[in-house]
Design a protein around this motif. Structure first.
Motif, short mmCIF file in Angstrom:
data_model
loop_
_atom_site.label_atom_id
_atom_site.label_comp_id
_atom_site.label_asym_id
_atom_site.label_seq_id
_atom_site.Cartn_x
_atom_site.Cartn_y
_atom_site.Cartn_z
N THR A 117 -10.08 3.84 9.86
CA THR A 117 -9.71 2.42 9.81
C THR A 117 -8.20 2.26 9.82
N GLU A 118 -7.52 3.05 8.97
CA GLU A 118 -6.06 2.98 8.92
C GLU A 118 -5.44 3.45 10.22
N ALA A 119 -5.99 4.50 10.80
CA ALA A 119 -5.44 5.05 12.03
C ALA A 119 -5.49 4.04 13.17
N PHE A 120 -6.62 3.41 13.35
CA PHE A 120 -6.73 2.47 14.46
C PHE A 120 -5.95 1.19 14.21
N ALA A 121 -5.83 0.77 12.96
CA ALA A 121 -4.99 -0.39 12.64
C ALA A 121 -3.53 -0.09 12.94
N ALA A 122 -3.11 1.13 12.62
CA ALA A 122 -1.72 1.52 12.90
C ALA A 122 -1.46 1.55 14.40
N LEU A 123 -2.39 2.10 15.16
CA LEU A 123 -2.22 2.14 16.60
C LEU A 123 -2.19 0.74 17.19
#
Length: 210
Positions: A117-123
């Motif tokens: 979740t954090e990874a895709f929000a950051a991207l």
């Protein structure tokens, strides 16, 4: 500018995390790291007078290295780092406002993530490089699971608990690169000591290329 920074990182994706570095020792440590092969240096903002160290490193090392700051937590801090000529913004977390500000000012964004979740929000916010932090908690298995759902060409660095002895297992799990802190630099170390540790990491990295 970010393309050139990414090219530099891809050539040797080892980031020296210099937490506790002082301006007085910054250039000596920086030169020792470059002599060992490192070309990306991070001065965390909870170090003594960090912006001064960033500026001194940029002035001394010029185009030979990429220099930026870590533990960057606010958009205001992003602007302060860039004013000090910092080129890369590294954070322990994935704050969308920080990422967007980093992209807006033309620096490279490397936020910390721990979940998909954090990874895709950051991207989505514009991050170019992701760092799994703290990676010693996730372990290589956690990195492998995150790597499985990310785009195949996404740069994903392991940060936390990486040593020359375990670097190969992290690479096998899919780590694109590494942020290296306490195993490389601690306050009070001489530049020669830092250089010796840096050479061990470069040797370990080179052993994974084959």
């Amino acid at each position: 500018m970010t393309t050139a920074i990414l090219d530099r990182l891809d050539a040797l994706p080892l980031v020296a995390i210099l937490r506790g570095l002082t301006p007085e020792e910054a250039v000596g440590v920086g030169e020792a790291l470059l002599g060992a092969g490192f070309t990306c240096l991070e001065v965390p903002l909870n170090s003594p007078r960090p912006l001064e160290s960033v500026r001194l490193l940029r002035e001394a090392l010029g185009d030979r290295a990429v220099v930026g700051a870590g533990t960057v937590l606010t958009p205001e801090a992003v602007r302060d780092v860039v004013a000090a000529k910092g080129q890369i913004i590294i954070s322990p977390n994935a704050d969308a406002d920080v990422i967007r500000e980093t992209v807006a000012v033309g620096a490279l964004s490397m936020p910390g993530v721990f979940t998909a979740t954090e990874a895709f929000a950051a991207l989505k916010a514009g991050a170019q490089v992701l760092k799994l932090f703290p990676s010693e908690i996730a372990g290589p298995a956690g990195l492998r699971a995150l790597r499985a759902v990310l785009p195949s060409d996404q740069r994903l660095y392991a940060v936390g608990g990486v040593t020359p002895d375990n670097l190969t297992s992290w690479r096998a799990a899919g780590a694109s690169g590494f942020g290296i802190g306490g195993a490389l630099f601690k306050p009070g170390m001489t530049a020669d000591e830092v250089g010796e540790r840096a050479r061990a990491f470069v040797t370990a990295w080179n052993a994974t290329q084959g």
